[in-house]
Every structure is written in structure tokens, then in C-alpha cells.
Design an enzyme around this catalytic site. Structure first.
Site, PDB file in Angstrom:
ATOM      1  N   ASP A 127       5.188   6.451  -5.041  1.00 36.03           N
ATOM      2  CA  ASP A 127       5.703   6.652  -3.699  1.00 36.03           C
ATOM      3  C   ASP A 127       5.841   5.349  -3.106  1.00 36.03           C
ATOM      4  O   ASP A 127       5.000   4.874  -2.410  1.00 36.03           O
ATOM      5  CB  ASP A 127       5.242   7.612  -3.095  1.00 36.03           C
ATOM      6  CG  ASP A 127       5.859   8.119  -1.735  1.00 36.03           C
ATOM      7  OD1 ASP A 127       7.055   7.736  -1.423  1.00 36.03           O
ATOM      8  OD2 ASP A 127       5.259   9.038  -1.003  1.00 36.03           O
ATOM      9  N   GLU A 173      10.633   4.636   5.728  1.00 35.57           N
ATOM     10  CA  GLU A 173      10.506   6.025   5.723  1.00 35.57           C
ATOM     11  C   GLU A 173       9.059   6.695   5.835  1.00 35.57           C
ATOM     12  O   GLU A 173       9.268   7.868   6.332  1.00 35.57           O
ATOM     13  CB  GLU A 173      10.954   6.509   4.386  1.00 35.57           C
ATOM     14  CG  GLU A 173      11.450   7.636   3.931  1.00 35.57           C
ATOM     15  CD  GLU A 173      10.060   8.685   3.390  1.00 35.57           C
ATOM     16  OE1 GLU A 173      10.104   9.828   2.914  1.00 35.57           O
ATOM     17  OE2 GLU A 173       8.874   7.873   3.223  1.00 35.57           O
ATOM     18  N   GLU A 174       8.134   6.165   5.505  1.00 39.13           N
ATOM     19  CA  GLU A 174       6.710   6.750   5.658  1.00 39.13           C
ATOM     20  C   GLU A 174       6.379   7.284   7.144  1.00 39.13           C
ATOM     21  O   GLU A 174       5.559   8.023   7.110  1.00 39.13           O
ATOM     22  CB  GLU A 174       5.689   6.040   4.978  1.00 39.13           C
ATOM     23  CG  GLU A 174       5.984   5.756   3.551  1.00 39.13           C
ATOM     24  CD  GLU A 174       5.611   6.935   2.684  1.00 39.13           C
ATOM     25  OE1 GLU A 174       5.417   7.914   3.002  1.00 39.13           O
ATOM     26  OE2 GLU A 174       5.611   6.652   1.429  1.00 39.13           O
ATOM     27  N   ASP A 190      13.278   9.118  -4.080  1.00 42.39           N
ATOM     28  CA  ASP A 190      12.043   8.757  -3.467  1.00 42.39           C
ATOM     29  C   ASP A 190      10.853   8.501  -4.505  1.00 42.39           C
ATOM     30  O   ASP A 190      11.288   7.361  -5.003  1.00 42.39           O
ATOM     31  CB  ASP A 190      11.570   9.897  -2.568  1.00 42.39           C
ATOM     32  CG  ASP A 190      10.628   9.338  -1.327  1.00 42.39           C
ATOM     33  OD1 ASP A 190       9.791   8.661  -2.146  1.00 42.39           O
ATOM     34  OD2 ASP A 190      10.478   9.923  -0.309  1.00 42.39           O
ATOM     35  N   HIS A 248      -0.450   8.632  -1.544  1.00 39.87           N
ATOM     36  CA  HIS A 248      -0.499   7.988  -0.454  1.00 39.87           C
ATOM     37  C   HIS A 248      -2.096   7.407  -0.256  1.00 39.87           C
ATOM     38  O   HIS A 248      -2.289   7.078   0.822  1.00 39.87           O
ATOM     39  CB  HIS A 248      -0.607   9.146   0.919  1.00 39.87           C
ATOM     40  CG  HIS A 248       1.216   9.176   1.251  1.00 39.87           C
ATOM     41  ND1 HIS A 248       1.451   9.573   2.527  1.00 39.87           N
ATOM     42  CD2 HIS A 248       2.176   8.718   0.644  1.00 39.87           C
ATOM     43  CE1 HIS A 248       2.663  10.041   2.222  1.00 39.87           C
ATOM     44  NE2 HIS A 248       3.225   9.259   1.293  1.00 39.87           N
ATOM     45  N   HIS A 285      13.667   4.672  -0.452  1.00 40.65           N
ATOM     46  CA  HIS A 285      13.084   3.616   0.486  1.00 40.65           C
ATOM     47  C   HIS A 285      12.034   2.758  -0.331  1.00 40.65           C
ATOM     48  O   HIS A 285      11.660   3.048  -1.352  1.00 40.65           O
ATOM     49  CB  HIS A 285      12.427   4.500   1.572  1.00 40.65           C
ATOM     50  CG  HIS A 285      11.037   5.191   1.119  1.00 40.65           C
ATOM     51  ND1 HIS A 285       9.689   4.883   1.410  1.00 40.65           N
ATOM     52  CD2 HIS A 285      10.745   6.514   0.446  1.00 40.65           C
ATOM     53  CE1 HIS A 285       8.676   5.430   0.839  1.00 40.65           C
ATOM     54  NE2 HIS A 285       9.490   6.636   0.564  1.00 40.65           N
TER      55      HIS A 285
END
Length: 608
Positions: A364, A401-402, A430, A514, A354
Site C-alpha cells: 500500500d 491519499e493516506e 490502490d 501500514h 496513489h
């Protein structure tokens, strides 16, 4: 299930496996497939600086799903794939996403509280000499995707990691959660489950903090940018939706004008949160923890600071939490690239990663996106040497995706029938690189293939040995994990259409996850300073794809599957030992599968 039914199911599986694995196909002309596999791994075909360049471009701005910045990133992926000779297009969907409108958090202490009231800034601060300071205002305010809008005010109760057993422990010692606001720390379970568990226990709101013990380097400092750990103001954002795909279109593709569920219907499904929540930094979390009274938490509930004793509450302070979010039908863009197979064009080997990120996304997900573009460029170089895949290779760059595996799930829902009948395997990356140490997870029939590929790719941190050698040395248990959860975009392929799948990555976690500190600087300093790990992931990913795409007989090993089924059946037997359940038919059917797999292996070894 009766013995007859079990045997019938296993017979269908065996027939499908036999047809898939031993139906002969003519071999490709020219050089054998192993020649191109070796060439794919040769140093002449890869360039560390290429992966670094892709990552720098992809992470120059925050790019949350549904935003113009993420559309720019999609255009870059599309352009790069096209320039690599990959026929590419965009598959768009109209999906429900949420964005923060306003939020506030304040703590009021009874007299003689000092200070009597604290209003938390809820702001991640740029670091000294931050090269991204000029776009820091483009980082969305910290929030939870799909969080429930609302206001909650009440005393605070500390619930450790927010697991079911943590709430049971509070109940056992008489700590009342009803009508309270929960403070819990990240680290053990999915954040959406923390919110759900709190609601089921009677809480009216939740704040989740990144405890210094787990994310801030303990008491030893070393915060980014000097060290790899989360800075005091760092916040882990993320979704609290526990489903997969657009919550307004469960089971069907989310195209413009399609039928959709209403808010009440969505909430009744159990995957969306029913109380408001906010993620907060460890600095703000410690302020709240210092305010708590009540009993002292057990040792394994404590943090790392000797001067901060974690107590359970409730109160005596009052925490006031407000969150308002916007629900929006937004356009997301999956970028799909196709390298058509020369002899079996209707059989698909899929590679997926993604693109969307909560902030800059260096780990990420864009370390994985950079690896995918590296794979595509190497495939182009193979084509110039005469390579043509036997089966079609599909490169999938997912969006949203998140928020809950939205882009991949919608694409699978739209293409379910063709994927169920034609997909050979799905290979996911990922977070390609978060640090040292290779990891893989797969469905069992791919175990042997993954291990064989790991023996061929050099360890990026020790070129005197293979990835397999270092993997074995660092592991105290089974090397390959299973894909039983919904942790990434493999979920729809495994759980919706039953496609054999695998997932690859370096590093088992990273503290700035994140947050706005997951940027190119962190990757260059701590995740992959020379970008060798990124190249190694691309090598593993592409090599496994080449073998699946080119070998005359698919390199599946169903003996691994039979062994896995047998272990699971033995565990089940222990679980039902006190009940009158006869599992002998199940064991016999697994034995039949094992014998069929042995016959297939014999055919593959000696030929038809």
C-alpha cells in the site's frame, strides 16, 4: 419525491445514457481495437522483472506525503511516464498535513503492581538482516494522521473493536466509559470512527492496538520476516480524519493563497477527532490488557492467547497518554500523464493510483504504482505497433491519499466541471497485490465489462484458467462489490462528479498493513514472490481501459444498473413497510430505465 419528479430524473438519466452510448463515431483507421487488446495481453509486451524493479525503487525509503522522499518518488514516476512516451506534468497543491512532534504512553499500577510503572517505547524494531535498517530512522514515529494534540490520563476500559454496538454493550452491563481511556483493537471499522465513538461515549483518549488474534497469526507465531504476520512491535498507523480532501478547503481546491477554514471551524465539521489517540503494537496492547480488572469480556471479545484473559476494566491501573502534533501547510504533487485520443480527445478514460505511503509502502500503495508504470510501458509498445486511442487516456498518480484522499479530491475539485462533462470512467488500483485471489468493485454499468475482461486475463496462480474462473470458484456471493465507501481515490469521482468507476486488487488484506514491515522483502516473500499477480492486475487494468478508450460504442451495461436499483428499491420497500409510503412510482421509473437500457443494447448489437 413525487412520481412526476422521479420520472423526470429517470428521463434525464435515460437521455444521457442514450446520448453517451449510441452516438456514432467514425472508427479508427488501421487494425481493429480488439487486435490491440489481444496484443496488450500478449507475453511479449510484459515483463515480471519490470514491475519488481519499479517497486524496489519506489520502496527504498519511507515516503510520507509532503516529505522530500515522496517528492523523489514523484520525480521517478514522472520520469518513467515520460520515458514511456506519456506527456506528463505535476499538479501541485498546498494542503494541511500533520506530523508527530512528541508522544508518550505510560501505565501506572497500584501497589503491589509489578512493575509499578511501564513506559512504552512506541518503537517499531528492525528485523534481523533488515535491508532497510539504515533508513529505519526515517520512518516517522507511530501516530495517527490529524490526531488531536493533548494529554489524557485515567483508568482504561476495553471496548473490543470500538464499534457503536461495543460501546452499547458496555453501557448495558454498567461499565462506565466517562472520563476513561479506551483501548480498542483494529479490525472491523475505520480507526477514525473508533476515536469518534469513544468520544461520544465520554472517553478522554484512545489507544488502538493490532491484536495478535487478527494480525499476529493467533498464538501460532510466524511473524515477519519468517512468516507473513505482524511482529510484536509492529504498529498500524493511519489517519483518523473521516473526511476527504484538505480539511481547510472543503469543496474547493487547495491552492497557494486560497481561503481556508480555521481550526475551530474544521473541528466543528465533525470529521476531525476531538480527543487524543495513539496506535500501539500488539505487544504493548497485551501489556495493557493484562493490567485490567473488572468483568471478563465475552468470548467474541477475547484474543487468541490462552494465558491472557481479556477483562473490561476500568483500571485499576492509570494510563497516561500524551500526543503533540504539528499542523503544516505542505506541498503535495499529483503526477498526471496524458495519452491524447485521436478522434475523441475531449473524452477521458482515467486510471489512478496513489504514491504516498506511511512507511515503505510495498503493498500500500506502490504495488499499484508499479502496475500503473507497467501499463504505461505496455501502452508505449502498442503505440509503436500503430495504436492510437480513440479517446484520451489520463494516468493519475495521486499524493496524500493516506491522510484522507487529499490529492485526488483536490484535483477533482479543481477540475470538477470538465470531469463531470467529459470523463468516461475512472479505474482505480490502490493496493494492487496483498496476496492471492482477485477482487473488484465498481459502479453497476461497468459490471459486465469487468467480468468480460476477467475472462481474458490468465490467473497468475494457475495459468490453465482465467482470473474469472478462479474468481467464481472462490466466491460464495456476488463477484463484484460496490464503491459505496470512501476507501480509496475513486471516492471523489463517484461521489463528487458521478463518474462510472471501478477498483481492482489481489488479496483481501495483509497483516503488516501500514507498518514499517510493509516493505519489498515482505512482498517478495509473501505477497507476490514471482510478481505475476502484479502483472495480472496491470493486464486487467489496462484491458478495461483499452476497451473504454477504443470501442466505438462505450461498453456500458445499464441493465445492471436497473437491476441494482430494483434490488435497492425492494430493500427500501421492506424498511418502510409499516409506513404509508407509496413506492410504486419509483418501481415504474426503474422499469422505464430498464426498457431504455434494453433498447440501447439492441442498438449496440445490430448497429445504427
Amino acid at each position: 419525491m413525487s412520481r412526476l419528479a422521479i420520472s423526470a430524473v429517470l428521463a434525464v438519466i435515460v437521455a444521457a445514457i442514450t446520448t453517451t452510448l449510441i452516438t456514432p463515431f467514425p472508427s479508427l483507421g488501421g487494425k481493429p481495437s480488439h487486435y490491440y487488446q489481444s496484443l496488450f495481453l500478449s507475453a511479449s509486451l510484459f515483463d515480471n522483472s519490470s514491475a519488481a524493479r519499479h517497486l524496489r525503487v519506489l520502496t527504498r525509503r519511507p515516503h510520507v506525503a509532503g516529505t522530500p522522499a515522496n517528492a523523489e518518488a514523484a520525480a521517478y514516476v514522472l520520469s518513467t511516464l515520460t520515458s514511456s512516451g506519456v506527456r506528463s506534468h505535476v499538479a501541485s497543491y498546498s494542503v494541511l498535513l500533520t506530523y508527530p512532534v512528541s508522544r508518550s504512553l505510560s501505565l501506572t499500577l497500584p501497589p503491589p503492581g509489578d512493575p509499578p510503572e511501564t513506559a512504552f517505547p512506541l518503537l517499531q524494531e528492525p528485523y534481523e538482516n533488515d535491508p532497510y535498517a539504515d533508513v529505519a530512522n526515517q520512518v516517522l514515529p507511530t501516530f495517527h494522521g490529524y490526531a488531536k494534540s493533548g494529554t489524557a490520563a485515567g483508568p482504561v476500559v476495553y471496548a473490543n473493536y470500538g464499534r457503536v454496538e461495543d460501546f452499547q454493550a458496555l453501557e448495558l452491563i454498567g461499565v462506565d466509559v466517562e472520563g476513561k481511556i479506551i483501548i480498542a483493537r483494529y479490525g472491523k471499522i475505520f480507526r477514525g470512527d473508533i476515536v469518534r465513538n469513544a468520544h461520544q461515549a465520554g472517553a478522554i483518549g484512545v489507544v488502538i492496538f493490532t491484536d495478535r488474534k487478527d494480525y499476529g497469526g493467533g498464538g501460532g507465531g510466524g511473524w515477519f520476516p519468517e512468516g507473513r504476520w505482524m511482529p510484536p512491535s509492529g504498529v498500524q498507523v493511519g489517519t483518523v480524519y473521516s473526511g476527504a480532501g484538505d480539511p481547510t478547503t472543503p469543496g474547493w481546491a487547495s491552492k497557494e493563497g486560497c481561503e481556508r477554514l480555521g481550526e475551530a471551524e474544521m473541528e466543528s465539521g465533525g470529521d476531525l477527532p476531538l480527543i487524543p489517540s495513539l496506535p500501539i503494537s500488539w505487544a504493548d496492547g497485551e501489556t495493557i490488557m493484562r493490567s485490567l480488572g473488572g468483568g471478563v469480556a465475552e468470548d467474541d471479545w477475547q484474543g487468541s492467547q490462552d494465558d491472557l484473559l481479556y477483562r473490561l476494566g476500568p483500571g485499576p491501573g492509570i494510563l497516561n497518554l500524551t500526543y503533540s502534533g504539528e499542523q503544516k501547510i505542505a506541498t503535495i504533487e499529483n503526477v498526471i500523464g496524458v495519452i491524447e485520443g485521436a478522434e475523441e480527445p475531449d473524452r477521458y478514460v482515467l486510471l489512478g493510483n496513489h504514491r504516498d505511503a506511511w512507511t515503505f509502502g510495498a503493498v500500500d500503495p506502490n504495488s499499484g504504482t508499479a502496475a500503473m508504470l507497467e501499463v504505461a510501458e505496455r501502452f508505449r509498445k502498442l503505440q509503436k505497433k500503430g495504436w492510437k486511442p480513440r479517446r484520451t487516456i489520463v494516468l493519475c498518480n495521486w499524493d496524500a491519499e493516506e491522510y484522507g484522499l487529499v490529492g485526488s479530491t483536490e484535483w477533482v475539485e479543481e477540475n470538477r466541471e470538465i470531469l463531470a462533462s467529459r470523463a468516461v470512467a475512472y479505474l482505480n488500483v490502490d493496493c494492487a497485490v496483498a496476496g492471492a485471489g482477485f477482487h473488484a468493485a465498481s459502479t453497476p454499468q461497468l459490471d459486465q465489462l469487468v467480468l468480460e475482461a476477467a475472462r481474458q486475463v490468465l490467473d497468475p496462480d494457475n495459468s490453465s484458467q482465467s482470473i474469472y474462473d478462479s474468481w467464481v470458484a472462490a466466491s460464495s456471493s456476488a463477484l463484484i462489490d460496490r464503491l459505496g465507501d470512501g476507501g480509496s481515490d475513486y471516492a471523489a469521482f463517484v461521489q463528487h462528479v458521478g463518474v462510472p468507476s471501478a477498483n481492482f486488487y489481489f488479496g483481501s488484506g495483509y497483516p503488516v498493513y501500514h507498518s514499517m514491515y510493509d516493505d519489498y522483502v515482505w512482498m517478495e516473500k509473501f505477497g507476490d514472490p514471482m510478481f505475476r499477480r502484479n502483472v495480472a492486475v496491470a493486464s486487467m487494468w489496462g484491458l478495461v481501459a483499452l476497451r473504454l478508450a477504443d470501442e466505438e460504442f462505450l461498453p456500458f451495461n445499464y441493465l445492471s444498473y436497473a437491476a441494482e436499483l430494483e434490488r435497492s428499491a425492494e430493500e427500501l420497500q421492506q424498511d418502510v413497510s409499516s409506513k404509508e409510503v407509496d413506492l410504486l412510482p419509483l418501481f415504474r421509473s426503474i422499469k422505464e430505465l430498464q426498457e431504455a437500457a434494453e433498447k440501447i443494447d439492441t442498438v449496440k448489437t445490430v448497429g445504427l
